[in-house]
Scaffold this motif. Sequence first.
Motif, PDB file in Angstrom:
ATOM      1  N   ILE A 164      87.797  98.380  14.796  1.00  5.72           N
ATOM      2  CA  ILE A 164      86.915  97.319  14.319  1.00  5.72           C
ATOM      3  C   ILE A 164      86.488  97.713  12.916  1.00  5.72           C
ATOM      4  N   MET A 165      86.570  96.783  11.960  1.00  6.74           N
ATOM      5  CA  MET A 165      86.467  97.235  10.566  1.00  6.74           C
ATOM      6  C   MET A 165      85.712  96.273   9.682  1.00  6.74           C
ATOM      7  N   LEU A 166      84.917  96.888   8.806  1.00  4.02           N
ATOM      8  CA  LEU A 166      84.194  96.149   7.782  1.00  4.02           C
ATOM      9  C   LEU A 166      84.997  96.288   6.498  1.00  4.02           C
ATOM     10  N   VAL A 167      85.584  95.199   6.039  1.00  6.50           N
ATOM     11  CA  VAL A 167      86.339  95.198   4.787  1.00  6.50           C
ATOM     12  C   VAL A 167      85.424  94.666   3.696  1.00  6.50           C
ATOM     13  N   SER A 168      85.298  95.438   2.619  1.00  8.74           N
ATOM     14  CA  SER A 168      84.401  95.010   1.537  1.00  8.74           C
ATOM     15  C   SER A 168      85.165  94.890   0.230  1.00  8.74           C
ATOM     16  N   ASP A 169      84.594  94.083  -0.654  1.00  5.56           N
ATOM     17  CA  ASP A 169      85.084  93.935  -2.024  1.00  5.56           C
ATOM     18  C   ASP A 169      83.844  93.787  -2.892  1.00  5.56           C
ATOM     19  N   GLY A 170      83.366  94.906  -3.428  1.00 10.53           N
ATOM     20  CA  GLY A 170      82.102  94.866  -4.163  1.00 10.53           C
ATOM     21  C   GLY A 170      80.968  94.457  -3.242  1.00 10.53           C
ATOM     22  N   LEU A 197      87.269 101.148  23.922  1.00 12.75           N
ATOM     23  CA  LEU A 197      86.578 102.132  23.098  1.00 12.75           C
ATOM     24  C   LEU A 197      86.740 101.643  21.665  1.00 12.75           C
ATOM     25  N   MET A 198      85.654 101.216  21.057  1.00 14.09           N
ATOM     26  CA  MET A 198      85.714 100.658  19.711  1.00 14.09           C
ATOM     27  C   MET A 198      85.632 101.795  18.695  1.00 14.09           C
ATOM     28  N   LEU A 199      86.629 101.868  17.819  1.00 16.03           N
ATOM     29  CA  LEU A 199      86.648 102.859  16.742  1.00 16.03           C
ATOM     30  C   LEU A 199      86.352 102.115  15.447  1.00 16.03           C
ATOM     31  N   GLY A 200      85.184 102.391  14.885  1.00 14.61           N
ATOM     32  CA  GLY A 200      84.737 101.638  13.720  1.00 14.61           C
ATOM     33  C   GLY A 200      85.227 102.257  12.412  1.00 14.61           C
ATOM     34  N   PHE A 201      85.640 101.410  11.482  1.00 13.04           N
ATOM     35  CA  PHE A 201      86.134 101.849  10.169  1.00 13.04           C
ATOM     36  C   PHE A 201      85.566 100.963   9.073  1.00 13.04           C
ATOM     37  N   THR A 202      85.519 101.538   7.863  1.00 18.27           N
ATOM     38  CA  THR A 202      85.327 100.718   6.679  1.00 18.27           C
ATOM     39  C   THR A 202      86.635 100.721   5.909  1.00 18.27           C
ATOM     40  N   ALA A 203      86.845  99.675   5.126  1.00 19.51           N
ATOM     41  CA  ALA A 203      88.035  99.593   4.281  1.00 19.51           C
ATOM     42  C   ALA A 203      87.694  98.735   3.071  1.00 19.51           C
ATOM     43  N   ARG A 223      88.375 104.301   6.111  1.00 19.23           N
ATOM     44  CA  ARG A 223      87.549 105.468   6.440  1.00 19.23           C
ATOM     45  C   ARG A 223      86.889 105.267   7.805  1.00 19.23           C
ATOM     46  N   TYR A 224      86.899 106.366   8.586  1.00 20.44           N
ATOM     47  CA  TYR A 224      86.244 106.318   9.901  1.00 20.44           C
ATOM     48  C   TYR A 224      84.733 106.181   9.735  1.00 20.44           C
ATOM     49  N   PHE A 225      84.119 105.381  10.606  1.00 19.59           N
ATOM     50  CA  PHE A 225      82.670 105.133  10.553  1.00 19.59           C
ATOM     51  C   PHE A 225      81.974 105.743  11.775  1.00 19.59           C
ATOM     52  N   SER A 226      82.194 105.202  12.941  1.00 16.17           N
ATOM     53  CA  SER A 226      81.676 105.752  14.198  1.00 16.17           C
ATOM     54  C   SER A 226      82.342 104.985  15.337  1.00 16.17           C
ATOM     55  N   SER A 227      82.014 105.378  16.575  1.00 13.70           N
ATOM     56  CA  SER A 227      82.666 104.726  17.712  1.00 13.70           C
ATOM     57  C   SER A 227      81.634 104.252  18.723  1.00 13.70           C
ATOM     58  N   GLN A 228      82.075 103.399  19.635  1.00 17.98           N
ATOM     59  CA  GLN A 228      81.167 102.878  20.658  1.00 17.98           C
ATOM     60  C   GLN A 228      81.981 102.481  21.899  1.00 17.98           C
ATOM     61  N   PRO A 229      81.580 102.989  23.084  1.00 20.04           N
ATOM     62  CA  PRO A 229      82.213 102.458  24.303  1.00 20.04           C
ATOM     63  C   PRO A 229      81.807 101.002  24.476  1.00 20.04           C
ATOM     64  N   TRP A 230      82.755 100.141  24.774  1.00 24.20           N
ATOM     65  CA  TRP A 230      82.474  98.708  24.839  1.00 24.20           C
ATOM     66  C   TRP A 230      82.995  98.195  26.184  1.00 24.20           C
ATOM     67  N   PRO A 231      82.125  98.039  27.154  1.00 23.69           N
ATOM     68  CA  PRO A 231      82.580  97.818  28.543  1.00 23.69           C
ATOM     69  C   PRO A 231      82.957  96.383  28.873  1.00 23.69           C
ATOM     70  N   PHE A 232      83.761  95.747  27.998  1.00 24.64           N
ATOM     71  CA  PHE A 232      84.184  94.363  28.263  1.00 24.64           C
ATOM     72  C   PHE A 232      85.696  94.265  28.196  1.00 24.64           C
ATOM     73  N   PRO A 233      86.509  94.755  29.151  1.00 26.80           N
ATOM     74  CA  PRO A 233      85.973  95.516  30.269  1.00 26.80           C
ATOM     75  C   PRO A 233      86.083  97.038  30.093  1.00 26.80           C
ATOM     76  N   HIS A 234      86.985  97.517  29.221  1.00 26.76           N
ATOM     77  CA  HIS A 234      87.146  98.989  29.156  1.00 26.76           C
ATOM     78  C   HIS A 234      87.660  99.416  27.783  1.00 26.76           C
ATOM     79  N   PHE A 251      76.376  97.312  13.549  1.00 24.71           N
ATOM     80  CA  PHE A 251      76.099  98.583  12.859  1.00 24.71           C
ATOM     81  C   PHE A 251      76.886  98.655  11.540  1.00 24.71           C
ATOM     82  N   LEU A 252      78.137  98.227  11.572  1.00 19.97           N
ATOM     83  CA  LEU A 252      78.972  98.234  10.362  1.00 19.97           C
ATOM     84  C   LEU A 252      78.400  97.291   9.306  1.00 19.97           C
ATOM     85  N   ILE A 253      78.001  96.102   9.734  1.00 21.38           N
ATOM     86  CA  ILE A 253      77.469  95.123   8.776  1.00 21.38           C
ATOM     87  C   ILE A 253      76.129  95.605   8.215  1.00 21.38           C
ATOM     88  N   ASN A 254      75.290  96.176   9.073  1.00 19.58           N
ATOM     89  CA  ASN A 254      74.003  96.694   8.587  1.00 19.58           C
ATOM     90  C   ASN A 254      74.218  97.828   7.587  1.00 19.58           C
TER      91      ASN A 254
END
Length: 259
Positions: free
Chosen positions: A132-138, A200-206, A187-198, A243-246
Amino acid sequence: MQTTNYVYVLNNMVLTDSEGRWLFTENLVSQEDVRAVYELSLQPEYPVQMLVLDSLINGLQNDVLTLRQMLAGADDRVFQLLARASQLATWQHDHCFCPRCGTGLIQHEKDLAKECGNCGLLQYPRLSPCVIMLVSDGDYCLLGHGHNFVPGVYSTLAGFIEVGETAEAAVAREVFEETGIRVKNVRYFSSQPWPFPHSLMLGFTAEYASGDICIQPEELADAQWFHVDELPDLPTSFSISRFLINDFIRSRGRVPPAE
Ligand SMILES: [Zn+2]
């Protein structure tokens, strides 16, 4: 001496009492009502047992709160417990037979696993890794609106990692497939178990590298670049997407909106 806490599940549901409580300090059931027991806490000093039931008993219910409602406002420890309970309950409910020979699986004596008594194949709880990733441009970020989203809500892009793929490659592939945008500096950001249904979300920025938005209509209803001062309605506060957007908002010197 630490007191053990108890969580009760039936099928793939975490049960509550009539007031929505789901974590109990006393054992409400007798041994013959329990099909399986799992250690739920990942902290030895805080023991929590998950008891898998065969039917509803003792005033427990499965229709008071949804899992999303239970997760809303949960702190890290409670989130971990609920996510693990829900994912283990789903696995317990959905993985009953050996995928190789079809024999009924039995609980492994020591490991958190099920074993085939015929061919010996071991089955462990299922985890599906997603990026799951937050892509930014400025001062702009790229957010998408899925077909099943609440109207007006935009979220970070996300997708499952393919077999044999790195997480970083999955980030670049998913962003390009869904929006036509090429990214760099993943770049790796953080992770979160996401039980819908099983998951594991690996968060990144790009960061944006090239291309114009061209959405894949089967995956997304819309995608847009949003300025940090003109963001749309955002996903729920307990999601890694939020969390990524914040983090993006703070990194641009702004204060994230309250719930
Ligand atoms: Zn087997």
